[in-house]
Design an enzyme around this catalytic site. Structure first.
Site, PDB file in Angstrom:
ATOM      1  N   ASN A  67      -7.224  -3.352  14.285  1.00  0.00           N
ATOM      2  CA  ASN A  67      -8.428  -3.790  14.459  1.00  0.00           C
ATOM      3  C   ASN A  67      -8.788  -4.888  13.395  1.00  0.00           C
ATOM      4  O   ASN A  67      -9.498  -5.398  12.499  1.00  0.00           O
ATOM      5  CB  ASN A  67      -9.170  -2.723  13.435  1.00  0.00           C
ATOM      6  CG  ASN A  67      -8.038  -1.952  12.799  1.00  0.00           C
ATOM      7  OD1 ASN A  67      -7.778  -2.455  12.002  1.00  0.00           O
ATOM      8  ND2 ASN A  67      -8.983  -0.587  11.546  1.00  0.00           N
TER       9      ASN A  67
ATOM     10  N   ASP B   2       0.908  -1.145   0.185  1.00  0.00           N
ATOM     11  CA  ASP B   2      -0.053   0.084  -0.260  1.00  0.00           C
ATOM     12  C   ASP B   2       0.809   1.505   0.147  1.00  0.00           C
ATOM     13  O   ASP B   2       2.256   1.298  -0.055  1.00  0.00           O
ATOM     14  CB  ASP B   2      -1.316   0.090   1.042  1.00  0.00           C
ATOM     15  CG  ASP B   2      -0.326  -0.538   2.217  1.00  0.00           C
ATOM     16  OD1 ASP B   2       0.779  -0.406   2.368  1.00  0.00           O
ATOM     17  OD2 ASP B   2      -0.735  -0.834   3.338  1.00  0.00           O
TER      18      ASP B   2
END
Ligand code: PGA
Length: 259
Positions: free
Chosen positions: A135, A66
């Site tokens: 998360n 990314d």
């Protein structure tokens, strides 16, 4: 899933580095999927040492997971810069074969499609390195990302922006968007190697390995992968219910040989 639990972060990182080194020794033209973040820094340190001892990356190609939308490659907080400073400047990989999405592209959506196609053109990824967010994200595939997602622009959660705040001077400098490989892009790698260290990751790790397959924990998609290895230190493994079993199957991270 192969779950390897090592006592300390140091031994866990050494074990992961060994897998990367074996991949490159076995196939000097290997296509590596690379990751960023704090967990990867000691791993890249280790690879730099292995390189100084003779491990060559000259024939390898790499694709990072990314990059932040809006940051140019020379921005101090870009992942282009991270990779140069952590690894690329110290090894012999051909810079033209080391790919990251272009965060400052004028059309981030088109750039995401181009990046996905470029991975296919390279013949796919042989070994994908992964971290995990608290998360449960992998890459920047935040909770509820489609398990069928491809490289695309993703809106970052507040939790991710806070986790990455330390790298920026001010709150408003932390980007809100990233171009990230999708969950399905990651699952197409021939093998995946996820590394998690520290107690802060323990709950996300348990959700990934023992929780339901769910877009709420994108890392749980690795349960579908036929060759996913998870390398943990004791702290990150703390919430696993079948911890004793994983130790039994892979004592000290080694493979048990069938008698
Ligand atoms: P970290 O990031 O290594 O900095 O904890 C991992 C991730 O968010 O994927």
């Amino acid at each position: 899933m192969k779950v390897l639990i090592l006592d300390t972060p140091k031994v866990a990182i050494a074990r992961a580095a060994q897998t990367v080194a074996e991949t490159v020794r076995t196939n000097p033209q290997a296509v590596l999927g690379l990751a960023t973040g704090g967990t990867m820094l000691p791993l890249y340190d280790h690879l730099r040492t292995l390189h100084s001892e003779g491990l060559s990356f000259a024939g390898t190609t790499s694709f990072n997971l990314d990059e932040y939308v809006g940051l140019s490659p020379d921005h101090p907080c870009s992942y282009h810069r991270y990779m140069a400073e952590a690894l690329f400047d110290y090894i012999d990989i051909d810079p033209s074969h080391a790919h990251l999405p272009k965060g400052d592209s004028t059309n981030a959506h088109a750039e995401a499609n181009r990046y996905e196609a470029r991975i296919v053109e390279a013949g796919g990824i042989d070994l994908q390195l992964l971290g995990i967010g608290i998360n449960g994200h992998i890459g920047f595939n935040e909770p509820t990302s489609s398990l069928g997602s491809r490289t695309r622009v993703k809106t970052l959660t507040e939790s991710t922006r806070q986790a990455n705040r330390v790298y920026f001077e001010r709150d408003d400098q932390v980007p809100g968007f990233a171009i990230t490989m999708g969950v399905a892009t990651i699952l197409e790698a021939k093998s995946c190697l996820l590394i998690a260290t520290g107690a802060g990751k323990a709950e996300a790790v348990a959700a990934m390995i023992e929780g339901p397959l769910s877009a709420l924990c994108p890392a749980s998609a690795l349960q579908l992968h036929p060759a996913a290895t998870i390398v943990l230190d004791a702290a990150a493994a703390h919430c696993l219910r079948l911890r004793d079993y994983y130790h039994h199957v892979h004592p000290e991270g080694k493979d048990r040989v069938l008698a």
